[in-house]
Design a protein around this motif. Structure first.
Motif, PDB file in Angstrom:
ATOM      1  N   LEU A  12       0.813  -1.225   0.000  1.00 10.45           N
ATOM      2  CA  LEU A  12       0.000   0.000   0.000  1.00 10.45           C
ATOM      3  C   LEU A  12       0.845   1.273   0.000  1.00 10.45           C
ATOM      4  O   LEU A  12       0.307   2.373  -0.114  1.00 10.45           O
ATOM      5  N   LYS A 507      -3.803   5.369   6.312  1.00  7.52           N
ATOM      6  CA  LYS A 507      -4.054   5.105   4.899  1.00  7.52           C
ATOM      7  C   LYS A 507      -5.262   5.928   4.460  1.00  7.52           C
ATOM      8  O   LYS A 507      -6.156   6.222   5.248  1.00  7.52           O
ATOM      9  N   HIS A 508      -5.249   6.314   3.175  1.00  5.53           N
ATOM     10  CA  HIS A 508      -6.374   7.095   2.644  1.00  5.53           C
ATOM     11  C   HIS A 508      -6.493   6.838   1.146  1.00  5.53           C
ATOM     12  O   HIS A 508      -5.618   6.205   0.525  1.00  5.53           O
ATOM     13  N   GLN A 509      -7.572   7.330   0.564  1.00  5.37           N
ATOM     14  CA  GLN A 509      -7.846   7.137  -0.852  1.00  5.37           C
ATOM     15  C   GLN A 509      -7.165   8.233  -1.667  1.00  5.37           C
ATOM     16  O   GLN A 509      -7.178   9.406  -1.303  1.00  5.37           O
ATOM     17  N   THR A 514      -5.772   3.006  -2.648  1.00  5.63           N
ATOM     18  CA  THR A 514      -5.492   3.118  -1.213  1.00  5.63           C
ATOM     19  C   THR A 514      -3.981   3.177  -1.012  1.00  5.63           C
ATOM     20  O   THR A 514      -3.251   2.307  -1.500  1.00  5.63           O
ATOM     21  N   THR A 516      -0.685   4.123   1.878  1.00  6.71           N
ATOM     22  CA  THR A 516      -0.258   4.301   3.264  1.00  6.71           C
ATOM     23  C   THR A 516       0.770   5.415   3.338  1.00  6.71           C
ATOM     24  O   THR A 516       1.676   5.490   2.510  1.00  6.71           O
TER      25      THR A 516
END
Length: 563
Positions: A12, A507-509, A514, A516
């Protein structure tokens, strides 16, 4: 210490760079934010196995870089022994993952995974759940004791390893000799047969090559004779149509006109030279043909001798020299059989002496281990009390193995009692997962004082603990951070509050993906993260106040008790 981490396209993680500080570095974040991925990136530098699915979707490769500032002279010496030189005290370890392979570099120079692992092991130690579970195994317990007393134990252990190798060699030699009389008689008959077969052939070095030449000549004799007869007709004088006859006539013809033109002399000389060469060739050809002998008996004897030699080659060696060398070895074996009783008793005596020597050095090693085991017992007991094992008893029990090993004859076991009135029992029968992690933390703290490794990484050290125990663990972590750089992944606010440097992993979009990310927290941001760890879903003012107070109390503890 680890000063810089760069990870790109790993699971990620898209691209992150982190600057770590001295002392206690705490990493927190929501479950599933990617803390394990960050730890996994460091495991890769320590030689962890890489898989294709570790590379971020859509990327062709992944990269992990760790930059260390080496300040411990012993660590620097260990690196030099591995051929790694620091540049202004720094070492850069890089691992690039591609489809099915990886490229590893130390300070920009390509190396193997094993070389990188060895270098990283001088600088970095990762302690996770797998390692504290290994504490249940007696081999691991013995390894810890040996590391604790390594100044005396390691030299004694090397002597044991040398004596054990000699003992095993002597035992193997005796086992090879330990055969019954019937088997010895069979082996003697077999050796005598092979020696007789080789010696009766009366081999001469190089004769196989001469025989091969003669065989080819004899085997193709008719073809040779027919061909040479044709050559004789073409170059000779007998048929009246050969080259010799023609050149001779040409010499006579040109000699009639040379007196009319001096330029013809050179051509006449050339023809005379050709005539001479043809005469020499035909004399040599005639001699060769006259000497040809295609006796069937000679051909049979040659073929038979070659068959004999080739048969011996198939059994004993590719060349006559190999066969003769094999024969000498078999003679030596036969001689040894004839001296069997003498050699058997000699081997028994050698084994006895090697066993006595191994017993002596193993006993010395055991005495040294027992001395350090008492010291380690006291240290571990003290460390466990610091970690809220209030009525703990701990001891290291020694037993003797049935057989010798390269590490001596000691078989040890860590035994513990965590409650008053309970008898001491092996770790695996007493402790829970949380207790086991605290025991390993106590051991790590003890070994850290004697170790060259500057950076310690702890993951899941807070398994199964809370409340007062968590506070004790946080104080121990802060204590270790006084003399080592510590990176700790935790879910507990008590541990996070002790941070010298605090990082949040989240973590985010991003563009339907996605990812990290990690970033340092200071001041109110650090308090906010502590409040999240304390309060769960609902972050009230009371939770924030509690988090702030926890942070302030931790700072007071570090400024007073750890100074």
């Amino acid at each position: 210490m680890l000063v810089h981490l760069h990870v790109r396209n790993l699971a990620l993680i898209e691209d992150i760079e982190v600057e770590f500080g001295p002392g206690l570095n705490i990493l927190t974040g929501e479950t599933g934010a990617g803390k394990s991925i960050l730890l996994g990136s460091m495991q890769l530098i320590l030689g962890g196995r890489s898989a294709k699915d570790m590379i971020r979707t859509g990327a062709s490769n992944a990269l992990v870089e760790l930059l260390f500032q080496v300040e411990n002279p012993r660590a620097e010496a260990s690196l030099r022994e591995l051929g790694v030189e620091t540049s202004e005290g720094q070492v850069l370890l890089t691992r690039k993952l591609m489809d099915g392979r990886s490229i590893n570099k130390i300070n920009g120079e390509t190396c193997t995974v094993a070389q990188m692992k060895a270098a990283a092991s001088c600088l970095l130690d990762i302690h996770g759940q797998h390692e504290h579970q290994s504490l249940l195994y007696q081999d691991k317990q013995l390894e810890i004791l040996d590391i604790y007393g390594k100044e005396e134990i390691f030299p004694a252990k090397e002597k044991v390893q040398t004596a054990y190798k000699k003992y095993r060699d002597c035992k193997r030699q005796l086992d090879e000799l330990d055969i019954d009389e019937e088997q010895r008689n069979r082996e003697r008959a077999f050796l005598e047969f092979e020696i007789n077969e080789i010696e009766s052939a009366q081999l001469v070095s190089g004769e196989d090559e001469e025989l091969e030449k003669r065989y080819r000549k004899l085997n193709n004799g008719r073809k040779i004779l027919e061909t040479l007869q044709g050559v004789r007709d073409l170059t000779g004088y007998e048929s009246g149509q050969g080259a010799g006859e023609s050149v001779g006539n040409a010499v006579r013809e040109i000699s009639r006109v040379t007196e009319y033109d001096a330029q013809l002399d050179s051509m006449a000389s050339a023809l005379q030279e050709i005539d001479g060469l043809l005469n020499d060739f035909n004399r040599e050809l005639a001699s060769y043909v006259d000497d040809l002998n295609f006796d069937d008996e000679a051909f049979y004897e040659t073929e038979k001798r070659l068959d004999t030699i080739n048969g011996l080659k198939a059994k004993y060696g590719r060349t006559i020299e190999d066969i003769q060398e094999y024969c000498l070895k078999q003679k030596q074996k036969l001689e040894n059989l004839d001296k069997y009783e003498e050699r058997f008793h000699e081997a028994e005596e050698n084994l006895k002496k090697s066993r006595e020597e191994l017993e002596t050095v193993s006993h010395k090693l055991s005495v040294i281990r027992q001395k350090y085991s008492q010291m380690l017992t006291d240290k571990i007991t003290e460390g466990l009390k610091d970690l809220n094992f209030l009525d703990v008893q701990f001891q290291i029990t020694f037993r003797r193995r049935k057989e010798y090993t390269a590490g001596g004859f000691d078989d040890i076991e860590y035994e513990i009692s965590t409650n008053p009135g309970e008898s001491l029992k092996p770790l695996g029968k007493i402790v829970s997962g949380g207790e086991l992690s605290r025991i390993m933390l106590a051991i790590k703290a003890i070994l850290a004082d004697r170790d060259q490794i500057e950076t310690l990484i702890f993951d899941e050290i807070d398994t199964g603990i809370s409340g007062r125990t968590a506070q004790k663990v946080s104080e121990k972590m802060a204590l270790i951070g006084r003399c080592h750089q510590v990176l700790c992944i935790t879910h507990l606010p008590q541990i996070a509050a002790m941070a010298d440097t605090h990082f949040e992993i989240e973590k985010h979009q991003k563009d339907n993906e996605t990812i990290t990310e990690i970033h340092p927290l200071e001041g109110d941001d650090s308090v906010r993260e502590l409040a999240r760890l304390l309060g769960g879903a609902e972050l009230t003012q009371a939770v924030f106040d509690n988090a702030k107070e926890m942070k302030e109390l931790a700072q007071v503890h570090k400024n007073t008790r750890l100074k």
